[in-house]
Scaffold this motif. Structure first.
Motif, PDB file in Angstrom:
ATOM      1  N   ASP A 195      21.248  75.269  20.906  1.00 49.99           N
ATOM      2  CA  ASP A 195      22.353  74.874  21.496  1.00 49.99           C
ATOM      3  C   ASP A 195      22.470  73.490  22.139  1.00 49.99           C
ATOM      4  O   ASP A 195      22.377  72.534  22.393  1.00 49.99           O
ATOM      5  CB  ASP A 195      23.013  75.341  21.797  1.00 49.99           C
ATOM      6  N   GLN A 196      21.028  73.929  23.283  1.00 47.67           N
ATOM      7  CA  GLN A 196      21.214  73.027  24.285  1.00 47.67           C
ATOM      8  C   GLN A 196      20.284  71.677  24.388  1.00 47.67           C
ATOM      9  O   GLN A 196      19.588  70.830  24.574  1.00 47.67           O
ATOM     10  CB  GLN A 196      19.978  73.790  25.603  1.00 47.67           C
ATOM     11  N   ASN A 197      19.940  71.900  22.821  1.00 50.45           N
ATOM     12  CA  ASN A 197      17.934  70.965  22.284  1.00 50.45           C
ATOM     13  C   ASN A 197      19.136  69.945  21.468  1.00 50.45           C
ATOM     14  O   ASN A 197      18.212  69.479  20.445  1.00 50.45           O
ATOM     15  CB  ASN A 197      17.084  71.244  21.431  1.00 50.45           C
ATOM     16  N   GLY A 198      20.632  70.012  20.614  1.00 49.75           N
ATOM     17  CA  GLY A 198      20.619  68.624  20.386  1.00 49.75           C
ATOM     18  C   GLY A 198      22.198  68.778  20.604  1.00 49.75           C
ATOM     19  O   GLY A 198      23.061  69.649  20.813  1.00 49.75           O
ATOM     20  N   ASP A 199      22.765  68.055  19.345  1.00 48.57           N
ATOM     21  CA  ASP A 199      24.427  67.461  19.871  1.00 48.57           C
ATOM     22  C   ASP A 199      24.990  67.888  18.319  1.00 48.57           C
ATOM     23  O   ASP A 199      24.642  67.413  16.882  1.00 48.57           O
ATOM     24  CB  ASP A 199      24.384  65.978  19.901  1.00 48.57           C
ATOM     25  N   SER A 200      25.983  69.328  18.103  1.00 45.74           N
ATOM     26  CA  SER A 200      26.408  68.976  16.133  1.00 45.74           C
ATOM     27  C   SER A 200      26.823  67.865  15.844  1.00 45.74           C
ATOM     28  O   SER A 200      27.192  67.966  14.427  1.00 45.74           O
ATOM     29  CB  SER A 200      27.416  70.236  16.770  1.00 45.74           C
ATOM     30  N   GLU A 201      27.048  66.893  17.137  1.00 42.00           N
ATOM     31  CA  GLU A 201      27.819  65.607  15.898  1.00 42.00           C
ATOM     32  C   GLU A 201      27.034  64.821  15.474  1.00 42.00           C
ATOM     33  O   GLU A 201      26.975  64.103  14.369  1.00 42.00           O
ATOM     34  CB  GLU A 201      28.611  64.378  16.923  1.00 42.00           C
ATOM     35  N   ASN A 202      25.417  64.884  16.021  1.00 41.45           N
ATOM     36  CA  ASN A 202      24.488  64.464  15.138  1.00 41.45           C
ATOM     37  C   ASN A 202      24.186  64.827  13.666  1.00 41.45           C
ATOM     38  O   ASN A 202      23.476  64.491  12.820  1.00 41.45           O
ATOM     39  CB  ASN A 202      23.014  64.120  15.897  1.00 41.45           C
ATOM     40  N   GLU A 203      24.297  65.648  13.193  1.00 48.19           N
ATOM     41  CA  GLU A 203      24.232  67.282  12.679  1.00 48.19           C
ATOM     42  C   GLU A 203      25.325  66.721  11.627  1.00 48.19           C
ATOM     43  O   GLU A 203      24.475  66.914   9.969  1.00 48.19           O
ATOM     44  CB  GLU A 203      24.790  68.399  12.343  1.00 48.19           C
ATOM     45  N   LYS A 204      25.687  65.479  11.777  1.00 49.71           N
ATOM     46  CA  LYS A 204      26.424  65.019   9.964  1.00 49.71           C
ATOM     47  C   LYS A 204      25.803  64.330   9.536  1.00 49.71           C
ATOM     48  O   LYS A 204      25.392  62.935  10.177  1.00 49.71           O
ATOM     49  CB  LYS A 204      28.180  65.048  11.203  1.00 49.71           C
ATOM     50  N   LEU A 205      26.406  63.844   8.660  1.00 42.40           N
ATOM     51  CA  LEU A 205      25.154  62.755   7.901  1.00 42.40           C
ATOM     52  C   LEU A 205      26.030  60.999   8.604  1.00 42.40           C
ATOM     53  O   LEU A 205      27.857  61.148   8.336  1.00 42.40           O
ATOM     54  CB  LEU A 205      25.591  62.262   6.505  1.00 42.40           C
ATOM     55  N   SER A 206      25.557  60.379   8.577  1.00 45.76           N
ATOM     56  CA  SER A 206      26.135  58.580   9.730  1.00 45.76           C
ATOM     57  C   SER A 206      26.230  58.036   8.008  1.00 45.76           C
ATOM     58  O   SER A 206      25.826  57.791   7.050  1.00 45.76           O
ATOM     59  CB  SER A 206      25.175  58.248  10.023  1.00 45.76           C
ATOM     60  N   HIS A 207      27.516  57.626   8.201  1.00 43.84           N
ATOM     61  CA  HIS A 207      28.313  56.533   7.008  1.00 43.84           C
ATOM     62  C   HIS A 207      28.893  55.305   7.453  1.00 43.84           C
ATOM     63  O   HIS A 207      29.278  55.700   9.193  1.00 43.84           O
ATOM     64  CB  HIS A 207      29.118  57.077   6.332  1.00 43.84           C
ATOM     65  N   HIS A 208      28.723  53.982   7.364  1.00 35.30           N
ATOM     66  CA  HIS A 208      29.920  52.888   8.449  1.00 35.30           C
ATOM     67  C   HIS A 208      31.437  52.728   6.952  1.00 35.30           C
ATOM     68  O   HIS A 208      31.703  53.721   6.408  1.00 35.30           O
ATOM     69  CB  HIS A 208      29.366  51.727   7.493  1.00 35.30           C
ATOM     70  N   ASP A 209      32.110  53.123   7.884  1.00 36.07           N
ATOM     71  CA  ASP A 209      33.815  52.842   7.948  1.00 36.07           C
ATOM     72  C   ASP A 209      34.018  50.920   7.765  1.00 36.07           C
ATOM     73  O   ASP A 209      35.007  50.790   7.495  1.00 36.07           O
ATOM     74  CB  ASP A 209      33.849  53.139   8.525  1.00 36.07           C
ATOM     75  N   ASP A 210      33.163  50.307   7.611  1.00 39.86           N
ATOM     76  CA  ASP A 210      33.725  48.416   7.375  1.00 39.86           C
ATOM     77  C   ASP A 210      32.885  48.024   5.979  1.00 39.86           C
ATOM     78  O   ASP A 210      33.097  46.980   6.076  1.00 39.86           O
ATOM     79  CB  ASP A 210      32.618  48.161   8.419  1.00 39.86           C
ATOM     80  N   GLY A 211      32.851  49.698   5.145  1.00 35.09           N
ATOM     81  CA  GLY A 211      32.434  48.436   3.674  1.00 35.09           C
ATOM     82  C   GLY A 211      31.251  48.081   3.494  1.00 35.09           C
ATOM     83  O   GLY A 211      31.129  48.263   1.803  1.00 35.09           O
ATOM     84  N   LYS A 212      30.454  48.395   4.008  1.00 32.81           N
ATOM     85  CA  LYS A 212      28.941  47.640   3.851  1.00 32.81           C
ATOM     86  C   LYS A 212      28.062  49.251   2.914  1.00 32.81           C
ATOM     87  O   LYS A 212      28.334  50.501   3.351  1.00 32.81           O
ATOM     88  CB  LYS A 212      27.686  47.467   5.450  1.00 32.81           C
ATOM     89  N   THR A 213      27.192  48.918   2.529  1.00 31.02           N
ATOM     90  CA  THR A 213      26.033  49.697   1.751  1.00 31.02           C
ATOM     91  C   THR A 213      25.928  51.067   2.929  1.00 31.02           C
ATOM     92  O   THR A 213      24.767  50.229   3.526  1.00 31.02           O
ATOM     93  CB  THR A 213      25.437  49.242   1.022  1.00 31.02           C
ATOM     94  N   ASN A 214      26.184  52.116   2.403  1.00 32.93           N
ATOM     95  CA  ASN A 214      25.208  52.996   3.630  1.00 32.93           C
ATOM     96  C   ASN A 214      23.357  52.865   2.583  1.00 32.93           C
ATOM     97  O   ASN A 214      23.287  53.872   1.183  1.00 32.93           O
ATOM     98  CB  ASN A 214      25.329  54.532   3.650  1.00 32.93           C
TER      99      ASN A 214
END
Length: 417
Positions: A195-214
């Motif tokens: 737990d101390q070596n990471g952020d649970s939010e970073n475990e999610k796949l990143s994606h754009h919300d502005d319509g750009k291609t991921n």
């Protein structure tokens, strides 16, 4: 709240009594409130009855007619109140159904992790239980043997050493001497280290919300499961209503392009290909241009992974990344290293090699369902600070799961304490 606080109820059954007491207190308060409301309502009714009697004795027929109007209004108010109660009940039922659906989904994922990590759980659990069946006193020999056990469980030498030092101090602090107490401390420190070596939010796949291609770039050695992972993820994204394009840039491995094309047919997703042994970067260029021109939501790029020529492989990956940035300077959104979870410490070594050349954003651990070496997740997080974003827990497409640290911990440690 720390990760261990989130999962200790599942692992140890803690806070159950507290929850019951809390619910009991809430129920008592509610009952007391209802009783008080009943008494107050009775007093109000009595006062109203007295007032009405006085009015009836003093007022004439015209006031009685007025009372009739008031009674009609009262009946209308009751009807409105009943209607509001029905609407309220419908809303409550809708919220309850939504909550129930979310709980069922959570339970389904937890069961998937427990099933997928069954071999790891049994392997680690068997070692741990044998170890505790033999120990007599908590001394230096105990911690030396424990460190050796952790290394055998693929948590890595560096991580095993850190864990043992932390356990030594924590066991003394908590005065843990019984088998159950010591097991609990071991699990707690492992979870805290993760737990101390990471952020649970970073475990999610990143994606754009502005319509750009991921653009997701998948790297890793041959046989790790890149192509299969891409196919499974493509199906998930397609089922979510997203447009997906695949790029077959592993042009030198026999059958690699055909394998990805077959996945494309299976999940009804187009695949950009080129002739055999074509320049991988040219395939990626064509795929990136098409994805941008057609406003595709996700472009998933399969790359080569030849161990026999590591230098050329790394140079090839650098060229692919430069090609992508020519058309999309902010891409790739994700550069995911796919690792075979059954290789244990070799997976950690591969992660270090790839991270030197390619800026990794996360890891995909495959084949955990057929491995007893799931403990490597702890070593990778501790030594590289890289988040695991996806895990393969079975052969079906639905068995490619988003990584969840709490479910992973429960799957790894349940039935051990």
């Amino acid at each position: 709240m720390g990760l261990f606080d989130k999962i200790k109820k599942s692992l140890f059954g803690e806070d159950e009594n507290t929850d019951k007491e809390t619910k009991k207190d809430e129920k008592t308060e509610e009952e007391n409130g209802e009783k008080a409301a009943d008494v107050e309502e009775a007093e109000q009714d009595e006062s109203i009855e007295e007032a009405e009697t006085a009015v009836e004795n003093l007022e004439d027929d015209s006031s009685n007619q007025s009372n009739d109007v008031e009674e009609e209004q009262s009946e209308q108010d009751k009807e409105n109140t009943a209607k509001e109660d029905v609407d309220s009940d419908a809303t409550d039922n809708e919220e309850e159904n939504q909550t129930s659906s979310e709980e069922q989904q959570s339970e389904s994922q937890t069961e998937l992790y427990e099933k997928g990590l069954e071999k790891t759980n049994q392997g680690f659990g068997a070692r741990l239980n044998r170890f505790f069946a033999q120990f007599r006193t908590v001394d230096e020999d105990f911690f030396d043997d424990l460190e050796e056990l952790l290394i055998e469980s693929d948590v890595g030498y560096e991580t095993a050493e850190q864990l043992t030092d932390a356990l030594r101090d924590e066991a003394k602090l908590q005065k843990a001497k019984s088998r159950d107490d010591l097991k609990k401390v071991i699990v707690e420190k492992m979870v805290e280290l993760y737990d101390q070596n990471g952020d649970s939010e970073n475990e999610k796949l990143s994606h754009h919300d502005d319509g750009k291609t991921n653009i997701y770039l998948f790297v890793g050695v041959n046989g790790a499961g890149k192509t299969t992972t891409i196919g499974k993820l493509a199906k998930r994204l397609k089922d979510e209503g997203k447009s997906v394009l695949l790029a077959a840039a592993d042009t030198f491995r026999a059958g690699a392009v055909e394998q990805l094309v077959e996945w494309g047919k299976r999940v009804d997703v187009p695949v950009v290909t080129s002739k055999e042994q074509a320049d991988p970067a040219s395939v990626v260029y064509d795929a990136t241009k098409r994805a941008i021109d057609e406003h595709v939501d996700y472009l998933l790029v399969d790359t080569a992974g030849r161990l026999q020529n590591k230098k050329n492989l790394m140079n090839e990956l650098e060229k692919i990344e430069r090609t992508i940035k020519k058309l999309a300077p902010d891409e790739p959104t994700e550069t995911l290293l796919v690792l075979d979870g059954s290789t244990g410490q070799n997976a950690l070594l591969q992660a270090k090699d790839f991270d030197k050349t390619t800026k990794l954003t996360g890891l995909v651990l495959t084949k955990l369902d057929g491995s007893s070496k799931g403990g490597v997740v702890l070593a990778i997080r501790n030594e590289m600070k890289l988040p695991v974003k996806l895990v393969g827990l079975g052969e079906k497409a639905s068995d490619l799961a988003d990584f969840d640290a709490a479910d992973y911990a429960v799957g790894l440690f349940h039935d051990l304490v």
